[in-house]
Enzyme design. Structure first.
Site, PDB file in Angstrom:
ATOM      1  CE  LYS A   1      48.682  39.666  32.515  1.00 52.34           C
ATOM      2  NZ  LYS A   1      47.317  39.853  31.984  1.00 52.34           N
TER       3      LYS A   1
ATOM      4  CE  LYS B   1      45.872  39.454  35.595  1.00 51.62           C
ATOM      5  NZ  LYS B   1      44.606  39.709  34.857  1.00 51.62           N
TER       6      LYS B   1
END
Length: 324
Positions: free
Chosen positions: A249, A197
């Protein structure tokens, strides 16, 4: 021997031929719909920077969840927007907090007909907007945060989550949550690990969606956008700690990372097409600059082509209903 004997265009001449030789498919089962529920809301609240997406009431959430499941989506990811926040994000661990009540609502509505996922992070629930509790110097305290994540995961499992999604990028979060779930009798509840992330500028609209109170940034715990080796290190650690699914992500600006993770992972791989990606396409389409439906399918297919088995996208229900 080359042209004219070899003519690759032969396999592009009809829709049936193109469908026959297509390398990458996109099916409703590949798609997960992120959804927001706002505590105390009496009607759905539109999110200005994400046209078509709302903060749901408990009732509208149940209805929208049932409709998405009927369209065939593979799963639902729930985020809560509490009425009150504090320094430790206590509403996130409260069994009667907005997210845990929503999990119970949706699980009662759809049962096991889809995969119900929960965001296991504190950023929506803290009055400072960070993904963990802060120490005396105002820094995110990794190890103290793990204790809260463990409690939060158990509460979400008890509320009906099939998968919990630790998204805070704390070191050791997967292992800590796995131990807590097992000790609490939730050995069948899986972990969707936010493995890579990034500290991305693509999250802006999401912060409106959850009414984020963030001050500062998250660069000390989310990954630097310049790196990829770090993602593979995080992957190895998450797999060792027991992740059932791993995720990258954002998605579209990190397809190279997604490909590398997919090639190294021995568990399913997800990617999150985040709020900024959604907002850019919606805005360009609203101005007539691009073909909305074609662009949405093209971007989702590119994420699948890069290696994602699962794609979280705000278009999940819409696209699932359109796929044959």
């Amino acid at each position: 021997m080359g042209f004219p004997t070899h003519r690759p265009r032969r396999l592009r001449t009809t829709p049936a031929l193109r469908r026959l030789v297509a390398e990458t498919d996109l099916r409703p089962r590949h798609l997960v719909l992120p959804m927001f529920v706002k505590e105390g809301a009496t009607e759905p609240v539109p999110i200005a920077s994400m046209p078509g997406v709302v903060q749901h009431t408990r009732d509208s959430l149940r209805k929208a969840a049932a409709e998405a499941v009927a369209a065939g989506v593979g799963g639902l990811m729930l985020f809560g927007v509490p009425a009150e926040r504090d320094a430790t994000g206590s509403a996130g661990v409260d069994p009667d907090g907005v997210l845990n009540m929503a999990l119970r609502d949706v699980r009662a509505e759809v049962g096991d007909d889809t995969v119900l996922m929960s965001d296991c992070c504190l950023d929506e629930f803290t009055d400072h907007g960070h993904c963990g509790v802060l120490d005396a110097d105002g820094r995110v305290d990794n190890d103290a945060t793990l204790e809260v994540y463990a409690e939060m995961a158990v509460a979400q499992a008890a509320a009906g989550a099939h998968l919990v999604g630790p998204s805070g990028m704390m070191d050791g979060q997967v292992g800590m949550i796995r131990s807590a779930l097992d000790e609490a009798g939730h050995a069948d509840v899986g972990i969707l690990a936010y493995t890579a992330k990034y500290a991305s500028a693509f999250y802006g609209p999401f912060r409106e969606a959850v009414e984020s109170q963030l001050r500062g940034d998250r660069k000390t715990y989310q990954q630097d956008p310049s790196g990829i080796r770090e993602s593979l290190r995080e992957l190895a650690l998450d797999l060792e700690e027991g992740a059932d699914i791993v995720m990258v992500k954002p998605a579209m600006a990190y397809l190279d990372v997604l490909r590398a993770v997919a090639e190294a992972s021995d568990v399913p791989v997800a990617a999150y097409q985040v709020s900024g990606e959604y907002a850019m396409i919606e805005a360009a389409a609203a101005n007539g600059w691009i073909d909305h439906d074609r662009i949405v399918l093209e971007t989702l297919t590119s994420i699948r082509r890069a290696g994602a088995d699962i794609v979280l996208t705000y278009w999940a229900a819409e696209v699932a209903a359109r796929l044959d």
